[in-house]
Design an enzyme around this catalytic site. Structure first.
Site, PDB file in Angstrom:
ATOM      1  N   HIS A 131       0.869  -1.183   0.000  1.00 23.72           N
ATOM      2  CA  HIS A 131       0.000   0.000   0.000  1.00 23.72           C
ATOM      3  C   HIS A 131       0.899   1.224   0.000  1.00 23.72           C
ATOM      4  O   HIS A 131       1.707   1.430   0.900  1.00 23.72           O
ATOM      5  CB  HIS A 131      -0.905   0.011   1.232  1.00 23.72           C
ATOM      6  CG  HIS A 131      -1.881   1.152   1.227  1.00 23.72           C
ATOM      7  ND1 HIS A 131      -3.147   1.057   0.678  1.00 23.72           N
ATOM      8  CD2 HIS A 131      -1.765   2.429   1.673  1.00 23.72           C
ATOM      9  CE1 HIS A 131      -3.774   2.216   0.803  1.00 23.72           C
ATOM     10  NE2 HIS A 131      -2.958   3.064   1.395  1.00 23.72           N
ATOM     11  N   CYS A 132       0.748   2.052  -1.034  1.00 25.48           N
ATOM     12  CA  CYS A 132       1.623   3.212  -1.216  1.00 25.48           C
ATOM     13  C   CYS A 132       0.884   4.483  -0.832  1.00 25.48           C
ATOM     14  O   CYS A 132      -0.140   4.812  -1.449  1.00 25.48           O
ATOM     15  CB  CYS A 132       2.096   3.289  -2.666  1.00 25.48           C
ATOM     16  SG  CYS A 132       3.166   4.710  -3.000  1.00 25.48           S
TER      17      CYS A 132
END
Length: 299
Positions: A131-132
Site C-alpha cells: 500500500h503506497c
C-alpha cells in the site's frame, strides 16, 4: 472508492497534496527562474520547456491512473461465509480445481491465489505488492503498470530538472564573472538561489527515492515474487533450516515464467513503446478480473 481511501488514510491524502505541490513547484521554478533567464530568446527555451512539461504531463497522467484505478480488489461474496464448514470443504476444494484459494477472516471473502489483505483499504487485493501512501492506493495486479510508469517519469523529471538547474546556475556564475549580468537587488538574487537550492534538494531526494522503488518493482516482476511473498518464503526457509527435521521440501507458490512474459503480464502484450504510456492493457493474468467471487464448490 478514492474518497473512501482518503477518509481512511489521512497520511495518503497528505502525500497526494505533497506530490502535486512538488510537481507544480518544480515546473514553476524551471520555467520562471531557469529557462526564461538563461535561454530567453533562444529556441532552447521553447524546446526544454516543451519536453519538461511533456514529462510532467505523463507523470501526472500515470499518477492519476495509479490513484483512481482498481488495484485488483477481490469482490465480496453475496452470502456470508460459514467458517464452521471450512475444514470439511477443503477436500472438495482440491477435488474441484480450486487449489490456492484461501479465506480472509478480516473481510470474510474467498480470495484467489496470491491475493493478500490490505489493512488500510480493508480489502483483499490480487497480487498485492504494497500500500503506497504516495498514490493513496494499493499497488496490485491491475495498477502496478501505472505505478511503475509514475516512478519512471518522476525519475526522469528529477534528473531533467537537476541538469537544467545546474546549467542555469553555471550560466549565471559565468555572466557575473564576465560582468554581463544585469544588476539585481540582493533579495531577488537570494530568492533565485533559494529556489535553485530547494529544487536541487527536491530533485535529488525524489530521484533517488523513486529509482530505488523502481528497481525493486522490476526485480519483483522478473522474479515473480511480490515483497509479501518474498518475506513469507524467507520465513519458511528460516523455519525449515532452524528446525531439526529440515527435510520439509520448499514448494513454490507459482511456476516460473520467462522474464519477458512476466513483464508483458504487467505492462501489456502490445508494443514495448506502449509500456511507456498510461494506456489500458489486457488483463495481466489468464481470465483477468472476470472471476467469480466464490470458487466453484458448494458452500
Amino acid at each position: 472508492m478514492a474518497s473512501f481511501r482518503c477518509k481512511r488514510d489521512p497520511c495518503g491524502f497528505i502525500c497526494l497534496i505533497l506530490t502535486y505541490f512538488s510537481v507544480f513547484y518544480a515546473d514553476y521554478v524551471v520555467i520562471q527562474y531557469v529557462l526564461i533567464p538563461a535561454y530567453s530568446g533562444s529556441m532552447w527555451c521553447t524546446l526544454h520547456g516543451a519536453v519538461f512539461n511533456l514529462i510532467l504531463l505523463l507523470l501526472l497522467a500515470c499518477h492519476s491512473k495509479a490513484v483512481f484505478s482498481d488495484p485488483g480488489v477481490v469482490p465480496l461474496p453475496d452470502t456470508a461465509i460459514d467458517f464452521s464448514e471450512l475444514r470439511s470443504q477443503s477436500s472438495r476444494m482440491n477435488e474441484r480445481g480450486c487449489e490456492g484459494w484461501t479465506v480472509c477472516s478480516r473481510c470474510e471473502t474467498y480470495r484467489p491465489p496470491r491475493a493478500h489483505h490490505c489493512r488500510v483499504c480493508q480489502r483483499c487485493i490480487r497480487r498485492m505488492d504494497h500500500h503506497c501512501p504516495w498514490i493513496n492506493n494499493c499497488v496490485g495486479e491491475l495498477n502496478q503498470k501505472y505505478f511503475i510508469q509514475f516512478l519512471f517519469y518522476t525519475g526522469m523529471a528529477s534528473l531533467y530538472s537537476l541538469v537544467l538547474v545546474v546549467s542555469a546556475w553555471v550560466w549565471r556564475i559565468r555572466n557575473e564573472k564576465d560582468g554581463n549580468a544585469e544588476k539585481e537587488e540582493m533579495p531577488s538574487k537570494h530568492l533565485i538561489v533559494a529556489h535553485y537550492i530547494i529544487l536541487l534538494v527536491e530533485s535529488i531526494l525524489f530521484g533517488i527515492f523513486v529509482m530505488v522503488i523502481f528497481y525493486d518493482q522490476l526485480v519483483s516482476i522478473v522474479t515473480d515474487e511480490t515483497p509479501i511473498e518474498q518475506m513469507r518464503n524467507r520465513l519458511m526457509m528460516d523455519k525449515s533450516s532452524s528446525s531439526s527435521s529440515s527435510q520439509l521440501p520448499h514448494h513454490p507458490t507459482h511456476s516460473r515464467k520467462p522474464k519477458l512474459a512476466l513483464l508483458r503480464e504487467v505492462f501489456g502484450r502490445g508494443s514495448i513503446i506502449c509500456w511507456l504510456l498510461p494506456l489500458h492493457s489486457s488483463p495481466p493474468t489468464v481470465g483477468g478480473i472476470t472471476y467469480s467471487a466464490l470458487p466453484d464448490y458448494d458452500v
